[in-house]
Design a protein around this motif. Structure first.
Motif, PDB file in Angstrom:
ATOM      1  N   ILE A 156       0.843  -1.206   0.000  1.00 52.55           N
ATOM      2  CA  ILE A 156       0.000   0.000   0.000  1.00 52.55           C
ATOM      3  C   ILE A 156       0.875   1.251   0.000  1.00 52.55           C
ATOM      4  O   ILE A 156       0.571   2.247  -0.656  1.00 52.55           O
ATOM      5  N   PHE A 210       0.560   4.324  -2.521  1.00 57.93           N
ATOM      6  CA  PHE A 210       0.386   5.696  -2.034  1.00 57.93           C
ATOM      7  C   PHE A 210       1.530   6.602  -2.473  1.00 57.93           C
ATOM      8  O   PHE A 210       1.338   7.796  -2.657  1.00 57.93           O
ATOM      9  N   TRP A 269      -5.099  13.172   4.604  1.00 59.10           N
ATOM     10  CA  TRP A 269      -6.085  12.569   3.717  1.00 59.10           C
ATOM     11  C   TRP A 269      -5.654  11.158   3.329  1.00 59.10           C
ATOM     12  O   TRP A 269      -6.486  10.261   3.164  1.00 59.10           O
ATOM     13  N   LEU A 282      -7.763   7.672   3.791  1.00 58.58           N
ATOM     14  CA  LEU A 282      -7.980   6.648   2.769  1.00 58.58           C
ATOM     15  C   LEU A 282      -7.503   5.276   3.235  1.00 58.58           C
ATOM     16  O   LEU A 282      -8.193   4.277   3.079  1.00 58.58           O
ATOM     17  N   VAL A 283      -6.314   5.235   3.823  1.00 56.20           N
ATOM     18  CA  VAL A 283      -5.776   3.919   4.158  1.00 56.20           C
ATOM     19  C   VAL A 283      -6.567   3.275   5.294  1.00 56.20           C
ATOM     20  O   VAL A 283      -6.689   2.058   5.370  1.00 56.20           O
ATOM     21  N   GLN A 314      -9.553   3.080   5.449  1.00 55.15           N
ATOM     22  CA  GLN A 314     -10.707   2.389   4.867  1.00 55.15           C
ATOM     23  C   GLN A 314     -10.454   0.883   4.770  1.00 55.15           C
ATOM     24  O   GLN A 314     -11.387   0.094   4.718  1.00 55.15           O
ATOM     25  N   VAL A 315      -9.184   0.499   4.734  1.00 60.06           N
ATOM     26  CA  VAL A 315      -8.881  -0.938   4.714  1.00 60.06           C
ATOM     27  C   VAL A 315      -9.465  -1.614   5.950  1.00 60.06           C
ATOM     28  O   VAL A 315      -9.950  -2.741   5.899  1.00 60.06           O
ATOM     29  N   TYR A 316      -9.403  -0.904   7.090  1.00 61.97           N
ATOM     30  CA  TYR A 316      -9.975  -1.480   8.307  1.00 61.97           C
ATOM     31  C   TYR A 316     -11.485  -1.230   8.392  1.00 61.97           C
ATOM     32  O   TYR A 316     -12.250  -2.086   8.766  1.00 61.97           O
ATOM     33  N   ALA A 349      -0.253   4.777  10.535  1.00 66.36           N
ATOM     34  CA  ALA A 349       0.084   6.150  10.897  1.00 66.36           C
ATOM     35  C   ALA A 349       1.596   6.314  11.009  1.00 66.36           C
ATOM     36  O   ALA A 349       2.170   7.268  10.488  1.00 66.36           O
TER      37      ALA A 349
END
Lengths: 277, 418, 292
Positions: A128, A132, A142, A146-147, A149-151, A216
């Protein structure tokens, strides 16, 4: 199980209530006490229940430490990723419930996203990261939205799928006969009916986004973009753990989520009271 | 509630846009450490940017694991996000060999300077590849960090124990204090798997004559010396608190400061400031620090230095080099030593009167540094540490006898090094 | 004709509302998931950027690795144990605290507090409570004249102690999910059964649980997935020890991926883990998706 359905509650009920609260709250009490003790009391070989010299120094250190920025970052990332997940998930869940897509896409999609959630995030992180990097989403809040959203997206889709599925079809059919467009049906009929489901789903999404660490730490570089979990971990250092400040920051970081769930919970109970299901 | 959320969102978006404030001409990004290292480097950064207003520095404060992962991924992708990075010395070979780092020799030549001899020699060699004075210079030592040995001078006096010269002396003392002083364990150390227990064990292992990797490049942890060292270590562990296998730095430090442990065979210079601070320690003024005892061989403290390197992909190499020379230079090293107690990487700072007045334990640190031993240079240090850590802990909790533990560890290390 | 256009319009509408989520998930996960599957067949060292095909070699190595097998067993035990207990307790709590009583809102907020805390802080506080020598739990046991308990240092107890922390933190989640489910069942159904003279046990097993079936299955599915990935708690509380008593697959994968950068091995281990989770959840998945 005396309380279940029956109107009268036995004398065991307050006892059950108290013991649940005790088990739940004791470690939290310990967090509070640790945050209030000066550092020398936290290393005592004999633990004691109340601070001898209670101090607010740990909280003061945090408040003067300039973490407001990190708090706001977390609020933004959590809020935005929750909203994004809920909107996309509600649309997708409604489509998956009410329309049979070709090639068994309905099941395939649901299974695909749950597979993505099952994989350990550690192995997804580097691919990922590459995606990215090309899209220039690294080191941006941002990008985190977006990332996450995987969870959160698979979770929201599954939860809302369940809620929409349990709705009776009659209301929608009636609206359709009255000439409502599909969008109007979704907005005016379905949305109010699954409102409680949405709020219940939101709690978990918020918690996950609020506490996320792995993506993060890898995706954010600039200090001014750090989220709270990245700050919290700094209190557990290689050479020492700042117990008091760690616990204090833990408490303060939980407050916004607590506030949020209070709003949510009030919302849920009024919704029930209105008979909206 | 939805309206409320949308409003918050809008406000926050606006705020994240204008946060991209005015930019200075040169901006350096440093992947640095958190905690004491980070605080120290911040002092140097502040002093440097005050003197060089044209430069702004973004200092990232990361944990040891995070900095490794982030810098590997970034350097491998060649994005050049970082202008300087901190590297833990046992991992440095991986970076040097991969060709990710700029050769500082070129920059010294360009500036008409030379890497000066004031750096403690054993530290600079670790920054070179190959690790000898003729090797190419890929970094400069930021800190002179080395493990030390601490003991309670008051308890030693009470039981008329001599200052420990050998590990055998240490065992005698730990036993005596454990048996006679109530509420005090003879010894405490880190027992958590992986890096903690390996770091705790190495000074003993080396002093008993053990070597992790022999001259032929083969693992040799199960040599007779190694087994003896582990047997000794387990003997010593009898006088440690029962929960020692879950002790990490925080628990060891807390035990020492709370006065519940008499000997800590592995302490770090970063702790020493709090040892004599009565608001942090119940035994202020009673803890003495020195280099480790010897045994078969002389004292062998473990060097654990972080050095600063410049990624080849950096886009601001000249400015980065200038700061690198500054932060490892005498002025900054002294400043950091005085303000934050960071153990310097330069000899002259250890002799500085101003520094010594504030940090009277510095001679012990230098003594340990000069006698210090570095972990082996290898591409697979992470694996070695985890394998050895697994088996050391199994020995510690009594699952395996010392010889069995080290034999099995060695067999696994053969696979790792293959 | 009109009907047909309307059907077409509807299809378009449903495609339109599905596509944002579909596009986002494909963009986010298609390449990463494929790359994990492909890399699992390679010897890929990210650090040195060397790749070679090894077929199923990584799988063979990992399935023969004692550490992995032990991790796998631990993970399975942890996952099953915590999921069962959390779902069970969630149901019991939701039943006991069904309906309204004074202070219910405050009670609910307090009861779900644990899951709002940062996991790092939760681990830190439990590590101090569990501490063998100076922890409060052992201190209390000793004051009561009982033996100290090797919460984290006893290899037969450490995994259960970790499970305890997870149960403490996440039972509230089960509680609110089941509670939301219960609340959405019209009270008349229960009242009717009361009049029929059904015993409370019958009410629970014949009426309530069947109605809540989907919620319970979904909850169990989500908890299975999350607890199988347990990482932070192990990392912060025991580091996988004592011995290998609390090693888990995610710790194994983390080391292979982020300490050694051996992506071939970490990917293969992930695929094995994935297969296991799929097998375990096939039961729930089939039941939930059956009516499609």
């Amino acid at each position: 199980m005396a309380a279940y359905v029956a109107k009268k509650r036995g004398i065991l009920f307050p006892l059950a209530l108290a013991s649940i609260l005790f088990v739940t709250l004791f470690p939290i009490y310990w967090i509070i006490v640790t945050a209030l003790k000066p550092s020398i009391e936290n290393i005592s070989p004999v633990p004691f229940l109340l601070p001898h010299n209670a101090t607010l120094a740990n909280f003061a250190a945090l408040l003067s430490g300039g973490y407001l920025r990190n708090l706001l970052n977390s609020v933004f990332v959590t809020g935005a990723s929750t909203l994004l997940s809920l909107v996309l998930a509600l649309l997708a869940a409604y489509a998956l419930c009410r329309y049979r897509f070709p090639f068994r896409l309905n099941q395939a999609f649901l299974i695909w996203i749950i597979l993505a959630k099952m994989l350990p995030p550690v192995v997804l992180a580097v691919p990922i990261y590459e995606v990215f990097m090309k899209a220039k989403f690294l080191n941006s809040l941002w990008g985190l939205v977006l990332v996450y959203q995987v969870y959160t997206l698979p979770y929201c889709i599954w939860m809302l799928f369940g809620f929409v599925k349990s709705l009776p079809l009659e209301y929608e059919e009636a609206a359709e006969i009255d000439g409502a467009s599909p969008l109007q049906v979704l907005g005016r009929i379905v949305l109010p009916l699954v409102r409680t489901g949405i709020v219940a789903t939101a709690i978990f999404t918020v918690i996950v986004a609020w506490d996320e660490f792995l993506f993060a730490v890898l995706f954010i570089r600039s200090p001014e973009l750090l989220t709270l979990p990245l700050v919290i971990v700094n209190f557990i250092g290689e050479f020492e753990t700042l117990w008091g400040q760690l616990m204090a920051v833990g408490l303060l970081a939980a407050l916004p989520v607590l506030l949020f769930s209070r709003i949510v919970y009030r919302h849920m109970s009024t919704a029930y009271a209105l008979g909206l299901k | 509630m939805k309206r409320f959320l949308i409003v918050t969102l809008l406000v926050l978006t606006a705020f994240s846009v204008f946060a991209q404030a005015a930019k200075k001409p040169v901006k350096l990004v440093i992947a640095g450490r958190d905690g004491d290292y980070g605080n120290a480097m911040q002092v140097a950064v502040d002093a440097y940017t005050a003197a060089h207003p044209e430069v702004s520095i973004e200092l990232l404060k990361l944990s040891g694991d995070d900095i490794y992962q982030k810098s590997v991924i970034d350097l491998r992708s060649g994005t050049g996000s970082y202008d300087l990075i901190l590297i833990d010395d046992p991992k440095s070979l991986q970076f040097q060999k991969a060709g990710w780092l700029a050769d500082l020799g070129d920059y010294y030549k360009k500036a008409g300077k030379q890497a000066d001899p004031d750096f403690i020699q054993s530290l600079v060699n670790l920054c070179r590849y190959p690790n000898q004075p003729s090797g190419k210079l890929y970094g400069l030592p930021f800190v002179g960090n080395v493990s030390l040995f601490a003991y309670r001078a008051d308890l030693y006096k009470k039981y008329s124990l001599p200052e420990p010269k050998t590990w055998t002396d240490v065992l005698v003392a730990a036993k005596k204090i454990s048996e006679n002083e109530s509420g005090v364990s003879g010894v405490t150390f880190r027992g958590v798997k992986g890096n903690p227990i390996v770091t705790a064990f190495l000074p003993v292992f080396w002093a008993f004559g053990g070597e992790l990797i022999d001259a032929k490049g083969q693992p040799s942890v199960n040599s007779p010396e190694g087994i003896k060292a582990l047997s000794y270590f387990l003997e010593l562990a009898k006088y440690a608190p029962k929960g020692v296998s879950m002790n990490n730095t925080a628990q060891v430090r807390d035990g020492l400061l709370a006065g519940t442990a008499a000997i800590a065979p592995e302490v770090w210079p970063a702790w020493l400031g709090s040892m004599d601070d009565p608001t942090k320690s119940k035994v202020a003024g009673n803890v003495r620090v020195m280099k480790h005892p010897g045994e078969v061989t002389k004292s062998a403290p473990m060097i654990g230095i972080w050095h600063i390197a410049m990624p080849a992909a950096s886009k601001n190499k000249d400015a980065a080099f200038d700061f690198l020379v500054y932060v490892t230079g005498k002025e900054a090293q002294k400043l950091m030593a005085i303000q934050t107690g960071l153990p310097p990487s330069r000899s002259s700072v250890y002799d500085d009167a101003d520094v010594l007045k504030l940090r009277p334990w510095y001679p012990a640190v230098r003594d340990a540094l000069v006698n210090g031993k570095a972990r082996p240079r290898t591409m697979v240090w992470g694996e070695i540490e985890n394998v050895l850590g697994d088996y050391l802990q199994m020995a510690l909790i009594g699952d395996l006898k010392p010889d069995a533990a080290l034999n099995e560890a060695n067999a696994k290390l053969v696979q790792v090094l293959k | 004709m009109i009907r047909e256009t309307r059907m077409k319009g509807k299809a378009l509408f449903f495609w339109a509302i599905l596509s944002p989520a579909l596009a986002l998930m494909v963009w986010l996960t298609a390449y990463p998931m494929l790359s994990v599957a492909v890399t699992s067949l390679q010897n890929y060292n990210y650090m040195t950027d060397t790749r070679s095909w090894v077929g199923l070699g990584n799988y063979g190595d990992i399935l023969g690795d004692r550490l992995f097998l032990q991790s796998f067993r631990n993970t399975l035990v942890f996952c099953l144990g915590t999921t069962l207990v959390e779902v069970f307790l969630g149901i019991v709590l939701a039943l006991v605290f069904y309906g309204d009583f004074r202070g219910k809102r405050t009670f609910m907020i307090l009861a779900i507090f644990p899951m709002m805390l940062s996991t790092m802080v939760v681990c830190a506080v439990w590590k101090t409570l569990f501490h063998y020598d100076i922890g409060l739990l052992n201190y209390t046991l000793q004051s009561l004249g009982l033996e100290r308990f090797g919460w984290l240092i006893d290899k037969n107890k450490a995994l259960s102690s970790l499970a305890l922390v997870d149960i403490w933190q996440w039972t509230p989640f089960s509680f609110i999910v089941i509670q939301a489910g219960l609340a959405s069942v019209p009270a008349e159904i229960f009242e009717a059964s009361l009049i029929d003279g059904a015993s409370s046990r019958q009410r629970v097993f014949r009426i309530t649980l069947p109605i809540l079936r989907d919620q319970i299955l979904l909850l169990a599915l989500l908890r299975t997935i999350d607890t199988f990935k347990v990482f932070a708690k192990v990392y912060a509380l025991t580091g996988g020890g004592p011995g290998n008593a609390t090693e888990t697959t995610s710790l194994f994968i983390y080391r292979e991926a982020f300490s050694y950068f051996k992506f071939g091995r970490s990917s293969a281990a992930s695929m094995i883990t994935l297969a296991a989770v799929v097998l375990m959840s096939a039961f729930y998945l089939r039941k939930i998706l059956k009516e499609e």
